[in-house]
Scaffold this motif. Structure first.
Motif, short mmCIF file in Angstrom:
data_model
loop_
_atom_site.label_atom_id
_atom_site.label_comp_id
_atom_site.label_asym_id
_atom_site.label_seq_id
_atom_site.Cartn_x
_atom_site.Cartn_y
_atom_site.Cartn_z
N TRP A 3 18.04 -13.13 22.48
CA TRP A 3 16.94 -13.29 21.54
C TRP A 3 15.73 -12.48 21.99
O TRP A 3 15.02 -11.90 21.17
N TYR A 4 15.49 -12.46 23.28
CA TYR A 4 14.33 -11.73 23.82
C TYR A 4 14.44 -10.24 23.49
O TYR A 4 13.49 -9.62 23.02
N VAL A 5 15.62 -9.67 23.71
CA VAL A 5 15.83 -8.24 23.49
C VAL A 5 15.71 -7.90 22.00
O VAL A 5 15.12 -6.89 21.62
N GLN A 6 16.30 -8.75 21.14
CA GLN A 6 16.24 -8.49 19.70
C GLN A 6 14.80 -8.53 19.19
O GLN A 6 14.43 -7.76 18.30
N ASN A 7 13.98 -9.42 19.74
CA ASN A 7 12.59 -9.52 19.30
C ASN A 7 11.75 -8.36 19.83
O ASN A 7 10.86 -7.86 19.14
N LYS A 8 12.03 -7.91 21.06
CA LYS A 8 11.25 -6.83 21.67
C LYS A 8 11.60 -5.47 21.07
O LYS A 8 10.74 -4.63 20.87
N GLN A 9 12.88 -5.24 20.81
CA GLN A 9 13.39 -3.96 20.31
C GLN A 9 13.29 -2.84 21.35
O GLN A 9 14.22 -2.07 21.52
N VAL A 10 12.17 -2.73 22.04
CA VAL A 10 12.00 -1.73 23.10
C VAL A 10 11.60 -2.47 24.37
O VAL A 10 10.68 -3.29 24.35
N GLU A 19 11.05 -11.30 33.49
CA GLU A 19 11.12 -12.41 32.53
C GLU A 19 12.15 -13.46 32.93
O GLU A 19 11.91 -14.66 32.79
N PHE A 20 13.31 -13.00 33.44
CA PHE A 20 14.42 -13.93 33.71
C PHE A 20 14.69 -14.13 35.21
O PHE A 20 15.69 -14.75 35.57
N GLN A 21 13.79 -13.58 36.04
CA GLN A 21 13.92 -13.74 37.49
C GLN A 21 15.29 -13.29 37.98
O GLN A 21 16.02 -14.02 38.66
N LEU A 22 15.65 -12.05 37.62
CA LEU A 22 16.94 -11.47 37.99
C LEU A 22 16.72 -10.17 38.76
O LEU A 22 15.67 -9.53 38.64
N SER A 23 17.73 -9.79 39.53
CA SER A 23 17.67 -8.49 40.18
C SER A 23 17.92 -7.40 39.14
O SER A 23 18.51 -7.66 38.08
N ILE A 24 17.48 -6.18 39.43
CA ILE A 24 17.71 -5.06 38.52
C ILE A 24 19.20 -4.84 38.30
O ILE A 24 19.65 -4.55 37.19
N ARG A 25 19.98 -5.03 39.37
CA ARG A 25 21.43 -4.86 39.26
C ARG A 25 22.01 -5.86 38.26
O ARG A 25 22.87 -5.52 37.43
N SER A 26 21.54 -7.12 38.31
CA SER A 26 22.03 -8.15 37.39
C SER A 26 21.62 -7.84 35.95
O SER A 26 22.37 -8.07 35.00
N VAL A 27 20.41 -7.28 35.81
CA VAL A 27 19.92 -6.92 34.47
C VAL A 27 20.86 -5.91 33.82
O VAL A 27 21.25 -6.06 32.65
N TYR A 28 21.25 -4.88 34.56
CA TYR A 28 22.15 -3.86 33.98
C TYR A 28 23.51 -4.46 33.63
O TYR A 28 24.13 -4.09 32.64
N ARG A 29 23.95 -5.43 34.44
CA ARG A 29 25.24 -6.07 34.14
C ARG A 29 25.14 -6.87 32.84
O ARG A 29 26.05 -6.85 32.01
N TYR A 30 24.00 -7.57 32.66
CA TYR A 30 23.82 -8.37 31.45
C TYR A 30 23.66 -7.50 30.21
O TYR A 30 24.09 -7.86 29.12
N ILE A 31 23.02 -6.34 30.37
CA ILE A 31 22.90 -5.41 29.24
C ILE A 31 24.28 -4.95 28.79
O ILE A 31 24.57 -4.83 27.59
N SER A 32 25.18 -4.76 29.75
CA SER A 32 26.56 -4.40 29.43
C SER A 32 27.26 -5.55 28.71
O SER A 32 28.03 -5.34 27.76
N ASP A 33 26.98 -6.79 29.16
CA ASP A 33 27.58 -7.96 28.51
C ASP A 33 27.08 -8.10 27.07
O ASP A 33 27.84 -8.49 26.17
N LEU A 34 25.79 -7.80 26.84
CA LEU A 34 25.24 -7.88 25.49
C LEU A 34 25.92 -6.88 24.56
O LEU A 34 26.12 -7.14 23.37
N ALA A 35 26.28 -5.72 25.09
CA ALA A 35 27.00 -4.71 24.30
C ALA A 35 28.36 -5.26 23.87
O ALA A 35 28.83 -4.99 22.76
N ASP A 36 29.00 -6.04 24.74
CA ASP A 36 30.29 -6.66 24.39
C ASP A 36 30.13 -7.66 23.25
O ASP A 36 31.08 -7.91 22.49
N LEU A 37 28.92 -8.24 23.13
CA LEU A 37 28.65 -9.20 22.05
C LEU A 37 28.29 -8.50 20.75
O LEU A 37 28.20 -9.13 19.70
N GLY A 38 28.05 -7.19 20.81
CA GLY A 38 27.73 -6.44 19.60
C GLY A 38 26.30 -5.95 19.53
O GLY A 38 25.88 -5.39 18.52
#
Length: 301
Positions: A3-10, A19-38
């Motif tokens: 939801w955060y990414v969809q609202n921010k757009q950039v 925002e989510f208290q994550l490492s940069i490495r974890s952030v890139y992994r989650y961005i990849s997971d979001l791509a799997d969701l569409g």
């Protein structure tokens, strides 16, 4: 994060990290997971780089908790008591679609809960035509010309529709009557003909105003002594419950202002209450109750 990414757009990876208290490495992994969701993003390099959400993509699926699924299922089920509904909602297929996508364990719990829980609403008393046209006219701010059957007469009205709502099994249109320049409530089943004009309007009356306290045009004070059973009946009436009063001795009465035109409806209500309520005012209501009681006596004597 979805939801955060969809609202921010950039956004940047560092923003997500903070925002989510994550490492940069974890952030890139989650961005990849979001791509799997569409949800696909484009990466921009450089000093002002970051990520931007790509346009014209299929929105990712909505993620519900188990409790939210239960609420949604029983909300849909409660609508089955309405034969008419705007946009022709098919509650049966809506439930089937929901059950098709939930996990088997959740489906089992839903069926089990259905044996012990139900949201019950008053069944629709009469057919309500024109719901789709009325809803569309509300959204488009189009003036309506209707032939309306009130209790006393049939008349033609020019209305500015504000919104639709349902109460006690009846559908209502909340609209501004242009002839008297006043917002009123119209039973939709009493609309005989409907014409949507090309005239548009702008109104400052919000839909929420329909819940404002009713102000009688010809006010009369309604007073009645109530038994305990009468108190319960009046508390269940959406118009009279505010007038229920109790004194220190435990006795109860009903006291509130009603409109003179509401006397026939009010008389029928107190006729049903019988000995559980004794009306003392207004005199017009007392006289009408006496006449109705005498008419019943003549039938059964």
């Amino acid at each position: 994060m979805l939801w955060y990414v969809q609202n921010k757009q950039v956004f940047t990876a560092q923003e997500l990290s903070d925002e989510f208290q994550l490492s940069i490495r974890s952030v890139y992994r989650y961005i990849s997971d979001l791509a799997d969701l569409g949800l696909y993003v484009e990466s921009k390099k450089g000093r002002n780089g970051g990520f931007s959400v790509l346009p014209n993509q299929i929105l990712p699926p909505v993620l519900f908790t188990e409790a939210e699924l239960f609420s949604l299922y029983f909300a849909i089920q409660s609508l089955t008591d309405y034969e008419d509904f705007p946009f022709k909602v098919n509650t049966i297929t809506a439930k089937e679609k929901l059950l098709e996508v939930v996990p088997k364990e959740v489906k089992r719990k839903l069926f089990q809960l259905s044996d012990h829980f139900q949201i019950s609403v008053p069944k629709q008393a009469v057919s309500a035509p024109f719901l789709n046209q009325l809803m569309t006219a509300c959204l488009d701010h189009k003036v309506l010309i209707v032939r309306y059957q009130s209790i006393k007469q049939v008349s033609q009205k020019s209305l500015e529709p504000i919104g639709l709502y349902t109460s006690n099994g009846f559908w209502y249109l909340f609209a501004l009557d242009q002839e008297v320049n006043e917002a009123r409530h119209f039973r939709i089943d009493r609309i005989q003909t409907l014409s949507v004009t090309n005239k548009t309007f702008t109104t400052s009356i919000p839909f929420q105003q329909r819940e404002n306290e009713y102000k009688p045009q010809v006010p009369l004070e309604l007073v009645a002594d109530l038994t305990e059973a009468g108190v319960m009946q009046c508390l269940e009436n959406r118009y009279l419950y505010k007038g229920v009063q109790r004194n220190k001795k435990g006795k109860a009465k009903l006291s509130l202002m009603i409109d003179k035109t509401d006397i026939p409806y009010t008389a029928d209500f107190f006729l049903v209450l019988g000995k559980e309520a004794t009306v003392t005012a207004p005199k017009e209501l007392v006289s009408l109750l006496e006449a109705k009681v005498n008419a019943l006596r003549n039938i059964y004597s």
